[in-house]
Design an enzyme around this catalytic site. Structure first.
Site: not given
Ligand code: X6L
Ligand code: MG
Ligand code: MG
Length: 155
Positions: A94, A91, A84, A96
């Site tokens: 992950d 990563r 992290r 969830d």
């Molecule tokens: C504004 C700010 C809008 C932050 C959205 C969305 C932050 C999703 C974190 C967000 C925001 C996340 C994956 C990912 C991540 C995944 C794909 C998260 C955590 N994990 N993108 N981004 N797949 N495509 O598993 O989901 S980081």
């Molecule tokens: Mg996630």
């Molecule tokens: Mg997670």
């Protein structure tokens, strides 16, 4: 109890990490994998300047309580070299917990249902494949909600 998990990888050999995580989940005596989606390649969310993700959804049956299931997921993440460094950064794996029965949890370590699951195509598209009749926490059918983001099947 029935639960749905979302797995994602965007570092190294993504297919290897997803397969290993699924194997380790299934090897747990208290977890049975009932359904598994195909793998989808998805555009990164959150921190967007990183490699594309590969995402999968699974349905499990488990005797583990939610926090014990979370612990198992985190142990698998650690075993697969999850580091992290950035909150939303790259990563190896992950895992969830999206839904656990109809349970609600507002613990800091574990929010149930997963608070942002209905906004994201990388969660909804694989989940729809294995649970086409699912009613989402909002009360909408999974068929009515597409979520944002580009998603394409890779396997
Ligand atoms: C504004 C700010 C809008 C932050 C959205 C969305 C932050 C999703 C974190 C967000 C925001 C996340 C994956 C990912 C991540 C995944 C794909 C998260 C955590 N994990 N993108 N981004 N797949 N495509 O598993 O989901 S980081
Ligand atoms: Mg996630
Ligand atoms: Mg997670």
């Amino acid at each position: 109890m029935q639960a749905y998990l979302s797995l994602g990888s965007n570092m190294g050999n993504k297919g290897y990490y997803l397969r290993e995580a699924l194997r380790l989940l299934g090897e747990n005596q208290r977890i049975r994998i009932m359904a598994q989606s195909h793998i989808y390649e998805t555009k990164p969310w959150g921190y967007t300047d990183q490699d594309d993700f590969w995402n999968v959804a699974v349905e499990i049956e488990t005797e583990l309580e939610p926090l014990d299931l979370l612990k198992v997921c985190q142990e698998i993440e650690n075993r697969l070299q999850r580091k992290r460094i950035l909150r939303w950064g790259p990563r190896t794996i992950d895992i969830d917990i999206l839904l656990y029965d109809n349970r609600v949890s507002n613990l800091e370590q574990l929010r149930l249902p997963h608070p942002r699951m209905e906004e994201r195509a990388f969660v909804l598209t694989p989940l729809r494949e294995i649970a086409p009749r699912l009613v989402l926490p909002s009360g909408r059918s999974i068929q009515e909600v597409s979520g944002e983001g580009e998603v394409k099947r890779v396997d």
